[in-house]
Write a protein that holds these residues in place. Structure first.
Motif, PDB file in Angstrom:
ATOM      1  N   PRO A 194      34.594  29.118  42.841  1.00  0.00           N
ATOM      2  CA  PRO A 194      33.275  28.437  43.242  1.00  0.00           C
ATOM      3  C   PRO A 194      33.315  28.330  44.835  1.00  0.00           C
ATOM      4  O   PRO A 194      34.335  28.185  45.449  1.00  0.00           O
ATOM      5  N   VAL A 195      32.443  28.570  45.319  1.00  0.00           N
ATOM      6  CA  VAL A 195      31.922  28.541  46.836  1.00  0.00           C
ATOM      7  C   VAL A 195      31.502  27.191  47.285  1.00  0.00           C
ATOM      8  O   VAL A 195      30.739  26.678  46.708  1.00  0.00           O
ATOM      9  N   VAL A 196      32.046  26.493  48.137  1.00  0.00           N
ATOM     10  CA  VAL A 196      31.852  25.249  48.741  1.00  0.00           C
ATOM     11  C   VAL A 196      30.464  25.206  49.241  1.00  0.00           C
ATOM     12  O   VAL A 196      30.241  26.117  50.093  1.00  0.00           O
ATOM     13  N   LYS A 249      25.563  32.822  47.121  1.00  0.00           N
ATOM     14  CA  LYS A 249      26.381  33.142  46.162  1.00  0.00           C
ATOM     15  C   LYS A 249      27.095  31.780  45.746  1.00  0.00           C
ATOM     16  O   LYS A 249      27.653  30.877  46.618  1.00  0.00           O
ATOM     17  N   ASP A 250      27.350  31.511  44.343  1.00  0.00           N
ATOM     18  CA  ASP A 250      27.884  30.246  43.995  1.00  0.00           C
ATOM     19  C   ASP A 250      29.380  30.620  43.664  1.00  0.00           C
ATOM     20  O   ASP A 250      30.277  29.555  43.493  1.00  0.00           O
ATOM     21  N   PHE A 251      29.448  32.011  43.206  1.00  0.00           N
ATOM     22  CA  PHE A 251      30.979  32.388  42.973  1.00  0.00           C
ATOM     23  C   PHE A 251      31.217  33.560  43.730  1.00  0.00           C
ATOM     24  O   PHE A 251      30.587  34.485  43.754  1.00  0.00           O
ATOM     25  N   VAL A 252      32.659  33.480  44.197  1.00  0.00           N
ATOM     26  CA  VAL A 252      33.072  34.725  45.058  1.00  0.00           C
ATOM     27  C   VAL A 252      34.786  34.887  44.696  1.00  0.00           C
ATOM     28  O   VAL A 252      35.211  33.990  44.438  1.00  0.00           O
ATOM     29  N   ASP A 253      34.926  36.285  44.164  1.00  0.00           N
ATOM     30  CA  ASP A 253      36.166  36.375  43.661  1.00  0.00           C
ATOM     31  C   ASP A 253      36.689  35.715  42.797  1.00  0.00           C
ATOM     32  O   ASP A 253      37.976  35.010  42.726  1.00  0.00           O
ATOM     33  N   GLY A 254      35.850  34.979  41.751  1.00  0.00           N
ATOM     34  CA  GLY A 254      36.214  34.063  40.690  1.00  0.00           C
ATOM     35  C   GLY A 254      36.408  32.616  41.059  1.00  0.00           C
ATOM     36  O   GLY A 254      36.665  31.802  40.343  1.00  0.00           O
ATOM     37  N   CYS A 258      38.943  26.974  45.208  1.00  0.00           N
ATOM     38  CA  CYS A 258      37.524  27.208  45.647  1.00  0.00           C
ATOM     39  C   CYS A 258      37.676  27.779  47.244  1.00  0.00           C
ATOM     40  O   CYS A 258      38.484  27.825  47.792  1.00  0.00           O
ATOM     41  N   LEU A 259      36.387  28.696  47.380  1.00  0.00           N
ATOM     42  CA  LEU A 259      36.293  29.438  48.525  1.00  0.00           C
ATOM     43  C   LEU A 259      35.507  28.521  49.587  1.00  0.00           C
ATOM     44  O   LEU A 259      34.419  28.045  49.516  1.00  0.00           O
ATOM     45  N   VAL A 260      36.155  28.280  50.956  1.00  0.00           N
ATOM     46  CA  VAL A 260      35.478  27.460  51.844  1.00  0.00           C
ATOM     47  C   VAL A 260      34.916  28.598  53.006  1.00  0.00           C
ATOM     48  O   VAL A 260      33.778  28.342  53.435  1.00  0.00           O
ATOM     49  N   LYS A 261      35.900  29.305  53.207  1.00  0.00           N
ATOM     50  CA  LYS A 261      35.404  30.336  54.297  1.00  0.00           C
ATOM     51  C   LYS A 261      36.091  31.901  54.102  1.00  0.00           C
ATOM     52  O   LYS A 261      37.451  31.862  53.867  1.00  0.00           O
TER      53      LYS A 261
END
Length: 669
Positions: free
Chosen positions: A421-423, A414-419, A547-550
């Motif tokens: 960007p995923v690192v 996934k490139d985006f989660v919960d709006g 942005c989401l790391v983990k």
């Protein structure tokens, strides 16, 4: 045994609902309330809600989720274009009953909150009751009548709606009400989809047309329409040949003490309304405006015409709301009792044929507001809070915008989660950082373990063996042998941690590398302890807030690779610590744990100082222990010291964990 229950907060609730229903939720972007087949949009709210507002939000969330799961939205849109605005409104009402029934079967919790949120709207008088027009009354009656079969407490509203429907139909009420109710009883049990609801809506419209055509035929076959046999549903007193006529053709308006065509009735009513023909129930007072209940009525206004009575509506009442003018009384018995006083000449509405009424109904545009519109009520609450008009929410910020994915966890592809960007991970850089930090995390992990470790707890439950329990002895009378008690030890997470790290442009002077090393150390320490954790970065160069790391569900290896890849997103143009703390805190509060910690890793002073101070205090008041980890100049800690916030300072990353460990006992006391 212990049962898993959803946390009480609205944010934790909506996360669980999104996951269970496999829908995405967008909070606070200005679109809500709305839905399509995959996403629902809801209004932004504070973290803490009053009990009624929380019930209203949850009911709205289940309602919108029901549309996602069960409403055929493309069909609904096509039906509206083909059949007009009234047909659209009627189908919406029927589909709401069908859809909420399906949701109530899906989850017992859904049934509870759909019912209770409807009752909150009723208590507040915030619903459409059919007082505006005939079209509204028909749709409101269909919804309230069918809903009352599932939840009988809605029955009082059905009485009110039926009274309004009869007022709009006037002398035609008895001709319509029986066939309409019979059609609903016969056809709605077979409604299994939006398409079935559309077919029933068309049958209702066709029924109204057929009844109106029969009414025209009856008029044409009546030899003396002005003074012969009374028409169906007409008060016998109006057709009495001995009743004197005024020069303008209307009957005399002088009230009679007794009727000539039937038994004498109770002509004088109390201010609160008299008895009606509806199974002996008290006649409900009619709303002064749609959805506002009885609060605005004066005592004189409550002496109203009864359902089915003719000739008693006010000349000046052009709004279709069914109230006589102030100071006027609606005297006489109900229609059919033989002694109805005309009270002057009738309005144009009561003189219309049923065909004229139905033709006008089919052209009505009743708007998009639903009959029990939970979403609109939540939206109005959100707007009032944003404008500072809701006293009970003074000083509480709205949480949003926020996106919640229906799929748990970030997932590798996934490139985006919960709006956010995923690192993207960087395995090569992860190995370099791992070699640099070495085994420095091991000592820190041992020091932190005692404060963040899991706690053993004991919970008792009924059993057929064990220790005899007084509180279970009542089961003897129920022929239940579970009169003993046992205890079970379990290990449960005592802490959940959220780490949010600064990616703004000010960290590009070497601090960004130090932050990545500090995050790697933190991740290793928390992994050694087994603490659930989430890692976010704020102010990435992509322009989003986070942005989401983990995610909590991602594993340790994924986390290390993504921490190493954070260098690709460094470079945001400001340091919005306040907004980042609120968003990370809101996400953490929706995680079920006994203790909640937030680490904010940064290099300095926020660009939104006042907001940062306010949000840190706000999140702390809501049970999150916020600890700032500052890397760089010690002068950057002045704002933290001045406000009494918890912080640890280090000039470089390898010193940060020892500094944290030295103070962690104080922080977590």
């Amino acid at each position: 045994m212990r049962k898993n229950q959803a946390p009480e907060g609205w944010l934790s609730f909506i996360r669980i609902l999104a996951r269970d229903a496999k829908v995405n939720v967008v909070i606070g972007d200005g679109v809500g309330p709305a839905t399509d087949k995959k996403t629902i949009w809801l209004s932004a709210l504070p973290l803490e809600l009053t009990p009624d507002d929380l019930v209203l939000f949850k009911g709205d969330a289940f309602h919108e989720t029901g549309h996602c799961r069960h409403t055929n939205i493309p069909y609904f849109q096509a039906f509206s274009k083909a059949n007009g605005k009234f047909a659209q409104f009627l189908l919406n009402a029927l589909d709401d009953v069908f859809m909420e029934g399906r949701m109530a079967s899906w989850k017992q919790m859904a049934a509870r909150y759909l019912r209770d949120s409807t009752n909150v709207l009723i208590k507040r008088g915030s619903f459409r009751d059919g007082s505006v027009s005939l079209g509204e009354a028909v749709a409101c009656y269909c919804l309230s009548y069918l809903t009352a079969k599932r939840w009988p407490e809605i029955g009082a509203i059905t009485v009110r709606v039926e009274a309004n429907l009869r007022k709009h139909l006037a002398q035609h009420a008895d001709k319509v009400m029986g066939p309409l109710t019979a059609l609903l009883d016969a056809e709605f049990p077979s409604v299994r989809s939006t398409e079935d609801g559309g077919a029933l809506a068309l049958k209702i419209i066709e029924l109204m047309r057929e009844l109106s055509e029969e009414d025209v035929s009856d008029d044409e076959s009546t030899p003396n329409n002005g003074g012969g046999n009374p028409k169906d549903g007409q008060d016998p007193a109006e057709s009495d040949p001995e009743q004197p006529e005024e020069p303008d053709g209307s009957k005399g308006s002088d009230p009679k003490p007794e009727g000539e065509g039937g038994e004498q009735g109770d002509g004088d009513e109390d201010a609160g309304g008299g008895a009606d023909d509806n199974n002996g129930q008290a006649e409900p007072k009619q709303a002064g405006k749609c959805g506002q209940g009885d609060e605005d009525e004066s005592p004189n206004q409550s002496d109203e015409p009864k359902p089915g009575q003719t000739g008693n509506e006010s000349k000046g009442n052009k709004t279709g709301k069914g109230n006589p003018q102030a100071g006027q009384s609606a005297e006489g018995d109900e229609a059919g009792n033989g002694d109805a006083n005309t009270g002057g000449s009738a309005t144009d509405k009561t003189e219309k044929t049923l065909k004229e009424l139905v033709d006008a109904m089919l052209k009505e545009d009743l708007g998009s507001q639903e009959i029990f519109d939970k979403g609109e009520a939540v939206k109005a609450l959100s707007e009032a809070i944003a404008k500072g008009k809701a006293e009970e929410y003074k000083g509480q910020p709205l949480v949003g915008p926020m996106v919640i994915d229906g799929d748990a966890g970030a997932g590798a592809s996934k490139d985006f989660v919960d709006g956010m960007p995923v690192v993207q991970g960087d395995k090569v850089m992860a190995e370099v950082i791992k070699a640099t930090v070495g085994r420095k995390a091991n000592v820190a992990a041992n020091r932190l373990r005692a404060l963040l470790a899991n706690r053993e707890e004991t919970e008792s439950f009924s059993s057929r063996t064990g220790r005899l329990s007084d509180k279970h002895l009542h089961r003897f009378a129920l022929d239940d042998t579970r009169i003993f008690e046992k205890s079970e030890e379990r290990v449960e997470d005592t802490a959940a941690v959220s780490v949010t790290a600064d990616l703004s442009g000010s960290t590009q002077n070497g601090i960004a590398e130090q932050i990545r090393m500090a995050l790697t150390l933190l991740e290793k320490v928390l992994n050694e302890i087994g603490t659930p954790r989430e890692i976010l970065g704020f102010s990435p160069k992509t322009g989003e807030l986070n942005c989401l790391v983990k995610a909590f569900s991602d594993n340790h290896r994924v986390a290390l690779d993504r921490i190493a890849g954070m260098h690709r997103l460094v470079g945001g143009d400001h340091t919005p610590i306040g907004s980042a703390v609120l968003q990370a805190g809101a996400r953490l509060m929706s995680f079920d744990a006994q203790r909640k910690l937030m680490f904010v890793v940064t290099d300095g002073i926020p660009s939104d100082s006042e907001t940062a101070i306010e949000m840190t205090k706000y999140v702390t008041r809501n049970g999150v222990n916020v600890i700032y980890l500052v890397i760089g100049e010690e002068s950057s800690c002045e704002w933290l010291k001045n406000n009494g916030f918890k912080y640890a300072h280090a000039s470089k990353a390898e010193e940060l964990i020892p500094a944290l460990v030295s103070k962690v006992g104080e922080f977590l006391a």
